[in-house]
Design a protein around this motif. Structure first.
Motif, PDB file in Angstrom:
ATOM      1  N   LEU A 154      -8.875  16.762   0.180  1.00  0.00           N
ATOM      2  CA  LEU A 154      -8.373  16.386  -1.140  1.00  0.00           C
ATOM      3  C   LEU A 154      -8.682  17.413  -2.230  1.00  0.00           C
ATOM      4  CD1 LEU A 154      -9.212  12.577  -1.046  1.00  0.00           C
ATOM      5  CD2 LEU A 154      -6.977  13.656  -0.736  1.00  0.00           C
ATOM      6  N   GLY A 155      -9.439  18.452  -1.883  1.00  0.00           N
ATOM      7  CA  GLY A 155      -9.714  19.507  -2.852  1.00  0.00           C
ATOM      8  C   GLY A 155     -10.709  19.151  -3.940  1.00  0.00           C
ATOM      9  N   LEU A 156     -11.570  18.165  -3.682  1.00  0.00           N
ATOM     10  CA  LEU A 156     -12.548  17.768  -4.695  1.00  0.00           C
ATOM     11  C   LEU A 156     -13.654  18.806  -4.819  1.00  0.00           C
ATOM     12  CD1 LEU A 156     -10.994  15.110  -4.354  1.00  0.00           C
ATOM     13  CD2 LEU A 156     -13.160  13.917  -4.520  1.00  0.00           C
ATOM     14  N   GLY A 157     -14.145  18.961  -6.049  1.00  0.00           N
ATOM     15  CA  GLY A 157     -15.255  19.864  -6.306  1.00  0.00           C
ATOM     16  C   GLY A 157     -16.577  19.189  -5.998  1.00  0.00           C
ATOM     17  N   ASP A 158     -17.646  19.980  -6.032  1.00  0.00           N
ATOM     18  CA  ASP A 158     -18.979  19.451  -5.735  1.00  0.00           C
ATOM     19  C   ASP A 158     -19.433  18.404  -6.741  1.00  0.00           C
ATOM     20  OD1 ASP A 158     -19.154  21.047  -3.494  1.00  0.00           O
ATOM     21  OD2 ASP A 158     -20.277  22.639  -4.515  1.00  0.00           O
ATOM     22  N   HIS A 159     -18.876  18.419  -7.945  1.00  0.00           N
ATOM     23  CA  HIS A 159     -19.242  17.464  -8.992  1.00  0.00           C
ATOM     24  C   HIS A 159     -18.334  16.229  -8.989  1.00  0.00           C
ATOM     25  CE1 HIS A 159     -15.892  19.670 -10.601  1.00  0.00           C
ATOM     26  NE2 HIS A 159     -15.815  18.860 -11.648  1.00  0.00           N
ATOM     27  N   GLU A 160     -17.501  16.108  -7.941  1.00  0.00           N
ATOM     28  CA  GLU A 160     -16.546  15.007  -7.849  1.00  0.00           C
ATOM     29  C   GLU A 160     -16.772  14.218  -6.567  1.00  0.00           C
ATOM     30  OE1 GLU A 160     -12.598  16.659 -10.029  1.00  0.00           O
ATOM     31  OE2 GLU A 160     -12.928  17.434  -8.007  1.00  0.00           O
ATOM     32  N   ARG A 161     -16.347  12.955  -6.601  1.00  0.00           N
ATOM     33  CA  ARG A 161     -16.363  12.131  -5.394  1.00  0.00           C
ATOM     34  C   ARG A 161     -15.332  11.020  -5.546  1.00  0.00           C
ATOM     35  NH1 ARG A 161     -22.205   9.043  -5.858  1.00  0.00           N
ATOM     36  NH2 ARG A 161     -21.949   8.392  -7.991  1.00  0.00           N
ATOM     37  N   ILE A 162     -14.998  10.419  -4.417  1.00  0.00           N
ATOM     38  CA  ILE A 162     -14.007   9.343  -4.421  1.00  0.00           C
ATOM     39  C   ILE A 162     -14.672   8.052  -4.888  1.00  0.00           C
ATOM     40  CG2 ILE A 162     -12.484   7.923  -2.987  1.00  0.00           C
ATOM     41  CD1 ILE A 162     -12.186  10.370  -1.126  1.00  0.00           C
ATOM     42  N   ALA A 163     -14.131   7.470  -5.943  1.00  0.00           N
ATOM     43  CA  ALA A 163     -14.592   6.155  -6.395  1.00  0.00           C
ATOM     44  C   ALA A 163     -13.839   5.055  -5.652  1.00  0.00           C
ATOM     45  CB  ALA A 163     -14.402   6.005  -7.900  1.00  0.00           C
ATOM     46  N   GLY A 164     -12.605   5.320  -5.295  1.00  0.00           N
ATOM     47  CA  GLY A 164     -11.818   4.339  -4.561  1.00  0.00           C
ATOM     48  C   GLY A 164     -10.408   4.831  -4.315  1.00  0.00           C
ATOM     49  N   LEU A 165      -9.772   4.241  -3.321  1.00  0.00           N
ATOM     50  CA  LEU A 165      -8.361   4.483  -3.041  1.00  0.00           C
ATOM     51  C   LEU A 165      -7.644   3.171  -3.333  1.00  0.00           C
ATOM     52  CD1 LEU A 165     -10.044   6.081  -0.482  1.00  0.00           C
ATOM     53  CD2 LEU A 165      -7.759   7.056  -0.396  1.00  0.00           C
ATOM     54  N   ILE A 166      -6.767   3.204  -4.310  1.00  0.00           N
ATOM     55  CA  ILE A 166      -6.040   1.994  -4.705  1.00  0.00           C
ATOM     56  C   ILE A 166      -4.650   2.071  -4.087  1.00  0.00           C
ATOM     57  CG2 ILE A 166      -5.335   0.516  -6.616  1.00  0.00           C
ATOM     58  CD1 ILE A 166      -8.416   1.213  -6.477  1.00  0.00           C
ATOM     59  N   HIS A 167      -4.414   1.219  -3.097  1.00  0.00           N
ATOM     60  CA  HIS A 167      -3.114   1.150  -2.430  1.00  0.00           C
ATOM     61  C   HIS A 167      -2.239   0.162  -3.189  1.00  0.00           C
ATOM     62  CE1 HIS A 167      -3.864   3.465   1.295  1.00  0.00           C
ATOM     63  NE2 HIS A 167      -5.113   3.270   0.911  1.00  0.00           N
ATOM     64  N   ILE A 168      -0.997   0.564  -3.430  1.00  0.00           N
ATOM     65  CA  ILE A 168      -0.073  -0.258  -4.214  1.00  0.00           C
ATOM     66  C   ILE A 168       1.260  -0.323  -3.486  1.00  0.00           C
ATOM     67  CG2 ILE A 168       1.061  -0.559  -6.453  1.00  0.00           C
ATOM     68  CD1 ILE A 168      -1.121   1.307  -7.638  1.00  0.00           C
ATOM     69  N   GLY A 169       1.834  -1.508  -3.428  1.00  0.00           N
ATOM     70  CA  GLY A 169       3.139  -1.666  -2.806  1.00  0.00           C
ATOM     71  C   GLY A 169       3.649  -3.084  -2.973  1.00  0.00           C
ATOM     72  N   THR A 170       4.624  -3.414  -2.174  1.00  0.00           N
ATOM     73  CA  THR A 170       5.196  -4.754  -2.172  1.00  0.00           C
ATOM     74  C   THR A 170       4.455  -5.579  -1.134  1.00  0.00           C
ATOM     75  OG1 THR A 170       7.352  -3.911  -2.841  1.00  0.00           O
ATOM     76  CG2 THR A 170       7.307  -6.087  -1.793  1.00  0.00           C
ATOM     77  N   GLU A 171       3.968  -6.727  -1.545  1.00  0.00           N
ATOM     78  CA  GLU A 171       3.222  -7.558  -0.604  1.00  0.00           C
ATOM     79  C   GLU A 171       4.173  -8.281   0.338  1.00  0.00           C
ATOM     80  OE1 GLU A 171       1.495 -11.416  -2.067  1.00  0.00           O
ATOM     81  OE2 GLU A 171       1.841 -10.457  -3.997  1.00  0.00           O
ATOM     82  N   THR A 172       3.757  -8.377   1.588  1.00  0.00           N
ATOM     83  CA  THR A 172       4.573  -9.074   2.585  1.00  0.00           C
ATOM     84  C   THR A 172       4.107 -10.503   2.797  1.00  0.00           C
ATOM     85  OG1 THR A 172       3.180  -8.221   4.368  1.00  0.00           O
ATOM     86  CG2 THR A 172       5.158  -6.952   3.810  1.00  0.00           C
ATOM     87  N   SER A 173       2.866 -10.783   2.411  1.00  0.00           N
ATOM     88  CA  SER A 173       2.356 -12.144   2.521  1.00  0.00           C
ATOM     89  C   SER A 173       1.231 -12.327   1.510  1.00  0.00           C
ATOM     90  CB  SER A 173       1.844 -12.429   3.941  1.00  0.00           C
ATOM     91  OG  SER A 173       0.784 -11.552   4.260  1.00  0.00           O
TER      92      SER A 173
END
Length: 192
Positions: A154-173
């Protein structure tokens, strides 16, 4: 007297994330997603540091991320089930926003408060998507904590980190509600 917003309160009292594996197309278009990102950016941010940024992952990049997850999991010697779980969000994903925590030097704002703000952005984006009628889910997992994956994929620098991955779409249920904490077991009232 306060000026209540019953619709907003009702949304917050009934909100429920949608499992990422149940999300499909269509996904928000660029203009719609930008509105959700602007809403997320209104998160509390002591010192106006903006200790976060967004990386939008569209369907075209998902196969590459799934393969990178597989490769990294094997290199780490992870159990095949862990690897499969880590890559499944990319195998099944059509749109995700990586909320990246960006630590910024500050004499006034501790690093921990910047982390809190990045987490708040994740929830704000999740809620903005849900309030707009989309299905959404906040995921993390081992790949979110792996420095090599963050840097090389993802090309993040040493001062960065993933806080979360927010998946968005149409719900099927629509999932059933899950048990919520009993208020009396998590609340202490201090009167004097």
């Amino acid at each position: 007297m306060p000026d209540p917003n019953p619709a907003a309160l009702d949304f917050l009292m009934t909100r429920r994330s949608r499992p990422a594996k149940t999300l499909t197309t269509p996904v928000p278009d660029k203009a719609t997603l930008e509105t959700l990102l602007v809403a997320a950016g209104r998160t509390p941010d002591h010192g106006k540091l903006e200790p976060w940024r967004f990386i939008v992952l569209t369907a075209g990049v998902m196969p590459r991320l799934a393969e990178a997850t597989q490769t990294r999991g094997v290199a780490l010697g992870l159990d095949p089930d862990q690897i499969a779980k880590g890559r499944s969000q990319f195998d099944q994903g059509n749109l995700a926003v990586v909320v990246v925590e960006v630590q910024k030097p500050s004499e006034k704002i501790p690093a921990l408060e910047q982390t809190y703000s990045a987490g708040a952005v994740c929830l704000a984006l999740l809620n903005a998507a849900l309030a707009s009628g989309w299905g959404a889910n906040w995921l993390s997992g081992w790949i979110s904590h792996d420095r090599v994956f963050m840097r090389d994929t993802l090309g993040l620098g040493d001062h960065e980190r993933i806080a979360g991955l927010i998946h968005i779409g149409t719900e099927t249920s629509t999932p059933p509600d899950r048990p919520r904490p009993e208020l009396s077991s998590i609340t202490t009232w201090v009167d004097t």
